[in-house]
Motif scaffolding. Sequence first.
Motif, PDB file in Angstrom:
ATOM      1  N   ARG A 121       0.857  -1.175   0.000  1.00  0.00           N
ATOM      2  CA  ARG A 121       0.000   0.000   0.000  1.00  0.00           C
ATOM      3  C   ARG A 121       0.899   1.232   0.000  1.00  0.00           C
ATOM      4  O   ARG A 121       1.608   1.482   0.972  1.00  0.00           O
ATOM      5  CB  ARG A 121      -0.892   0.000   1.243  1.00  0.00           C
TER       6      ARG A 121
ATOM      7  N   ARG B  40       2.090   4.989   0.468  1.00  0.00           N
ATOM      8  CA  ARG B  40       1.691   6.074   1.360  1.00  0.00           C
ATOM      9  C   ARG B  40       1.917   7.393   0.688  1.00  0.00           C
ATOM     10  O   ARG B  40       2.908   7.582  -0.009  1.00  0.00           O
ATOM     11  CB  ARG B  40       2.585   6.073   2.614  1.00  0.00           C
ATOM     12  N   SER B  41       1.027   8.329   0.954  1.00  0.00           N
ATOM     13  CA  SER B  41       1.307   9.690   0.531  1.00  0.00           C
ATOM     14  C   SER B  41       2.382  10.238   1.443  1.00  0.00           C
ATOM     15  O   SER B  41       2.433   9.924   2.617  1.00  0.00           O
ATOM     16  CB  SER B  41       0.046  10.547   0.666  1.00  0.00           C
TER      17      SER B  41
ATOM     18  N   VAL C  78      -1.173   9.976  -3.125  1.00  0.00           N
ATOM     19  CA  VAL C  78      -1.984   8.849  -3.553  1.00  0.00           C
ATOM     20  C   VAL C  78      -3.429   9.317  -3.690  1.00  0.00           C
ATOM     21  O   VAL C  78      -4.117   9.560  -2.711  1.00  0.00           O
ATOM     22  CB  VAL C  78      -1.882   7.681  -2.548  1.00  0.00           C
TER      23      VAL C  78
ATOM     24  N   GLU D 296      -6.591   4.282  -4.567  1.00  0.00           N
ATOM     25  CA  GLU D 296      -5.820   3.129  -4.169  1.00  0.00           C
ATOM     26  C   GLU D 296      -6.782   1.983  -3.924  1.00  0.00           C
ATOM     27  O   GLU D 296      -7.845   2.189  -3.330  1.00  0.00           O
ATOM     28  CB  GLU D 296      -5.133   3.534  -2.859  1.00  0.00           C
ATOM     29  N   GLU D 297      -6.453   0.810  -4.424  1.00  0.00           N
ATOM     30  CA  GLU D 297      -7.295  -0.362  -4.195  1.00  0.00           C
ATOM     31  C   GLU D 297      -6.460  -1.513  -3.701  1.00  0.00           C
ATOM     32  O   GLU D 297      -5.295  -1.670  -4.107  1.00  0.00           O
ATOM     33  CB  GLU D 297      -7.984  -0.799  -5.497  1.00  0.00           C
ATOM     34  N   TYR D 298      -7.069  -2.354  -2.882  1.00  0.00           N
ATOM     35  CA  TYR D 298      -6.312  -3.458  -2.286  1.00  0.00           C
ATOM     36  C   TYR D 298      -7.317  -4.559  -2.007  1.00  0.00           C
ATOM     37  O   TYR D 298      -8.048  -4.502  -1.027  1.00  0.00           O
ATOM     38  CB  TYR D 298      -5.676  -2.959  -0.987  1.00  0.00           C
TER      39      TYR D 298
ATOM     40  N   GLU E 102      -3.443  -4.087   9.570  1.00  0.00           N
ATOM     41  CA  GLU E 102      -2.409  -3.226   8.996  1.00  0.00           C
ATOM     42  C   GLU E 102      -1.644  -2.543  10.114  1.00  0.00           C
ATOM     43  O   GLU E 102      -2.228  -2.136  11.113  1.00  0.00           O
ATOM     44  CB  GLU E 102      -3.059  -2.190   8.079  1.00  0.00           C
TER      45      GLU E 102
ATOM     46  N   LEU F 126       3.465   1.175   5.638  1.00  0.00           N
ATOM     47  CA  LEU F 126       2.237   0.461   5.989  1.00  0.00           C
ATOM     48  C   LEU F 126       2.393  -0.998   5.577  1.00  0.00           C
ATOM     49  O   LEU F 126       2.665  -1.298   4.412  1.00  0.00           O
ATOM     50  CB  LEU F 126       1.033   1.073   5.262  1.00  0.00           C
TER      51      LEU F 126
ATOM     52  N   GLN G 159       0.760  -5.117   5.872  1.00  0.00           N
ATOM     53  CA  GLN G 159      -0.478  -5.840   6.057  1.00  0.00           C
ATOM     54  C   GLN G 159      -0.145  -7.267   6.483  1.00  0.00           C
ATOM     55  O   GLN G 159       0.649  -7.935   5.846  1.00  0.00           O
ATOM     56  CB  GLN G 159      -1.295  -5.849   4.761  1.00  0.00           C
TER      57      GLN G 159
ATOM     58  N   SER H 145      -6.567   1.034   7.343  1.00  0.00           N
ATOM     59  CA  SER H 145      -6.891  -0.345   7.667  1.00  0.00           C
ATOM     60  C   SER H 145      -6.300  -0.648   9.022  1.00  0.00           C
ATOM     61  O   SER H 145      -5.236  -0.150   9.374  1.00  0.00           O
ATOM     62  CB  SER H 145      -6.289  -1.286   6.624  1.00  0.00           C
TER      63      SER H 145
ATOM     64  N   GLU I 194     -10.547  -1.364   1.163  1.00  0.00           N
ATOM     65  CA  GLU I 194     -10.354  -2.016  -0.132  1.00  0.00           C
ATOM     66  C   GLU I 194     -10.050  -1.028  -1.240  1.00  0.00           C
ATOM     67  O   GLU I 194      -9.353  -1.347  -2.193  1.00  0.00           O
ATOM     68  CB  GLU I 194     -11.645  -2.736  -0.536  1.00  0.00           C
ATOM     69  N   ARG I 195     -10.665   0.145  -1.134  1.00  0.00           N
ATOM     70  CA  ARG I 195     -10.483   1.152  -2.163  1.00  0.00           C
ATOM     71  C   ARG I 195     -10.601   2.495  -1.493  1.00  0.00           C
ATOM     72  O   ARG I 195     -11.355   2.647  -0.516  1.00  0.00           O
ATOM     73  CB  ARG I 195     -11.580   1.052  -3.225  1.00  0.00           C
ATOM     74  N   GLU I 196      -9.907   3.463  -2.033  1.00  0.00           N
ATOM     75  CA  GLU I 196      -9.874   4.735  -1.344  1.00  0.00           C
ATOM     76  C   GLU I 196      -9.465   5.794  -2.342  1.00  0.00           C
ATOM     77  O   GLU I 196      -8.575   5.568  -3.150  1.00  0.00           O
ATOM     78  CB  GLU I 196      -8.802   4.576  -0.259  1.00  0.00           C
TER      79      GLU I 196
ATOM     80  N   GLU J 100       1.699  13.992   3.835  1.00  0.00           N
ATOM     81  CA  GLU J 100       0.932  13.176   4.769  1.00  0.00           C
ATOM     82  C   GLU J 100       1.840  12.741   5.915  1.00  0.00           C
ATOM     83  O   GLU J 100       2.994  12.399   5.698  1.00  0.00           O
ATOM     84  CB  GLU J 100       0.368  11.951   4.039  1.00  0.00           C
TER      85      GLU J 100
END
Lengths: 261, 261, 261, 261
Positions: free
Chosen positions: A24, A26-27, A33, A36-38, A48, A56, A58, C27, C34-36, C48
């Motif tokens: 994932r 990070r900004s 960012v 973003e999808e995961y 996380e 970050l 997971q 998370s 999942e998405r953001e 950030e």
Amino acid sequence: MRLRTSCDLKFEIFEPTPFILMLRPRSGSQQWVEREEYKITPSTPVVEFTDNYGNLCQRLIAQPGMFSISTSSDVVTSNFIDQGFDSPFVEIQNLPDAVLSYLLPSRYCESDCFNEMGAAITEGQLMGYNQVSAITNWLRENIEYLPGSNNEPLSAIQVNNRQFGVCRDLAHLGIALCRSLSIPARIVVGYLHNLEPMDMHAWFEAYIGNRWYTFDATQVDSPGGYVVLGFGRDAADVAIFNQFGPSVFPIEHLVKVEERL
Amino acid sequence: MRLRTSCDLKFEIFEPTPFILMLRPRSGSQQWVEREEYKITPSTPVVEFTDNYGNLCQRLIAQPGMFSISTSSDVVTSNFIDQGFDSPFVEIQNLPDAVLSYLLPSRYCESDCFNEMGAAITEGQLMGYNQVSAITNWLRENIEYLPGSNNEPLSAIQVNNRQFGVCRDLAHLGIALCRSLSIPARIVVGYLHNLEPMDMHAWFEAYIGNRWYTFDATQVDSPGGYVVLGFGRDAADVAIFNQFGPSVFPIEHLVKVEERL
Amino acid sequence: MRLRTSCDLKFEIFEPTPFILMLRPRSGSQQWVEREEYKITPSTPVVEFTDNYGNLCQRLIAQPGMFSISTSSDVVTSNFIDQGFDSPFVEIQNLPDAVLSYLLPSRYCESDCFNEMGAAITEGQLMGYNQVSAITNWLRENIEYLPGSNNEPLSAIQVNNRQFGVCRDLAHLGIALCRSLSIPARIVVGYLHNLEPMDMHAWFEAYIGNRWYTFDATQVDSPGGYVVLGFGRDAADVAIFNQFGPSVFPIEHLVKVEERL
Amino acid sequence: MRLRTSCDLKFEIFEPTPFILMLRPRSGSQQWVEREEYKITPSTPVVEFTDNYGNLCQRLIAQPGMFSISTSSDVVTSNFIDQGFDSPFVEIQNLPDAVLSYLLPSRYCESDCFNEMGAAITEGQLMGYNQVSAITNWLRENIEYLPGSNNEPLSAIQVNNRQFGVCRDLAHLGIALCRSLSIPARIVVGYLHNLEPMDMHAWFEAYIGNRWYTFDATQVDSPGGYVVLGFGRDAADVAIFNQFGPSVFPIEHLVKVEERL
């Protein structure tokens, strides 16, 4: 530049297998960012957390059967990496506390063994950016960049002996040389637009003139289009997946980076 | 047990030299610092900070001339180290976040290269404490503890080849073997009562049954009397002094540990 | 339950205005992002960072003109909040270090002034979950939940005097009462599925039986469908936007939460 | 200046009572702890941890009977506090992340209520140090410093109404006024050489020109001789002891500060 990255991984799992992932973005100060999808299939509980380097991560246990991870992001990053010719070396006493650990030798960057070589390569250079630039040029000329040439990370000593390696290996040697000169250096793992062949990528950063600068010995000029997934002392810290128990290898591993207008 | 420790270092400095020291014990769950002294001569500005592992570190620039550091502490510690036979292995998914980095290979603990050896040494053992106990016994029987045999840290691979080493080197091999079994392990540097010959000491801890346990392959039985100065992944993280620029070695280095009634 | 949340904010800016935003869900152990999406118009450099409570915060300077923020996320969260009747009070000495700061009074939770009231409301209750449940019921019966009744946060003392407040205000009183009983409590800001009228929401968590439990005095039963944006000691820590300089208010503020099948 | 400080506390305990203490000074950029003692009678297990603000805290359970704490330290600190007339205000966007939380209102510093008063007191001043200097002078002239006038901390609003207070109370009002101007400010608790009457002391720091400066409205001129025990947002964060359960007050509380030549 706005990039759309994706990384899809698929595993066949035979027994419950703990994973730690670093997928994932990070900004931060160098990228934003936007999307973003995961997704994890089948749906699996994930926790996380933030590691020592601010990444970050997971954590999950994959259950037997097919297990796939699908990530994607839209990231705004710069068109050209910043260059800082003549930016000065930062005296140890003036380094931020959080940067100090990047001076120490690590698993794949035996910087304690490169004092003479680091001095020789950078002879005559102004202390700071120009030294790291000389190191990067030396790597380009002396260590062949051979994508796919090995799976296991090579340490700086090993790369230096073999004279070739993948992106991660070149970064290890660059980092070890920087640290031998008391310049903090760290590995970065992520994506690079137009990388050939496309895959996850690794490069390094050095702390000069009170900020981190990007260096990449695998690229001839200095393109931009970098998207960071994680930072660390070397490859041991920034695996996009660490898996515990009997080894499991991805049966699919697809990486894409496209520009979005 | 109440111990009075002291460590005195003297250097001759030829040019302004940055130092990072790790000579102030912290009170924690296993020791209580009742008294503590830390003198630097000549008087020099020092900044103290906390590193990634929670250690208190002191940063300064030694000026040319004689430079000495004199530290002392009275610490309450236990008479016997805790033992935890049959304490269970902690599944990766149940480890605290802060412990995870102690699973990864590091500069002197190439745990990625010890999977077979780790499995062989611990064959038939209950997972957890008994595995680490078997590793420690194996070290006692197979790697000769030779204080003063080298100055530079040996990595686990090197110790395993040479079959001898100082305390730190044995710890590296023990840590690498633990991590190869997915047991988090870390190096500890500090003092040990009745150590022969007296000097700074290093040992290791493994995370089992939701806590850290102490292991020391250099000692036959399990005495107590340990005083911790710092924790880390391996010797690269826990030097009692790191010095930058042209090498400077202590011209005096005196360590004492006495029991106080 | 898979929820799609969105929050859109629009400001008219008259002079360069620093903002700190808290609009990116993380998370964690209780939700999976999942998405953001996170878009800022016009495009503006953002940094950030992670605050003391582990929240992701975004820092930027809005330039004069229209300035809009558009965020959206797909989050997997549970259908029902966990309940833990009879879960025991955790003795102070057994609380994790990181939880201790949630015992102290804070800007809007003057827990030092609620000792008698906290004891009276929870009289006869088993120490722990049942006390917090009694507090939540007391709030439901005695403090009127009036969405939109004020803009500025009310402190626990103020809410208790007025006998009404918005979600945040009820949370402040609940938190102060918990802390008065030495139960760590924190505010949570985020989204709630089916909230009427739809808006950002605030509730609280209390640390009982070695974990955080969710409490929400604004809801009659215990629905699930919570999406967390941030944690803190009280509303002072978890503003979704903090803005510095001459006050600027959103001219549009649109919040949506929908279930995704 | 080399100061020897001591703080001795004695309690009569009637039931097992958890304590969190903040009585161990840390070396940092402004002071060097040469010697330090910390004795607890009867001997009691203690765990030390670092709080959110970087302070060393000690956690223990006092058992019924007499319980005493005896601490002492030799600290090198400066003879005069640094002054920084005309040092500039730091724009929000340029503040370090770790400083941002000192901009927010807190339990005893309701900075959100002091915008007009803060502006009025500092009217015509250059933004930055001179504003905080004006605030400190205003406190000296308008709020009477009455040591021993109350035991419970007063919030900034309360001090402003009463027009008198102890050191801690004046600090609260000073901090609230600074934060109302977007100047980060924090409370400091510790010792002051020649304080009359001698006791623990509290003052405040403001972040200006990229560093923290010391301000103390209880002293007419700007002596040095400060020894820091802890930092926080306000008195809620920096109690030298927090005790849980039925209230227990020290039956002895002796503080000394002497200069050592």
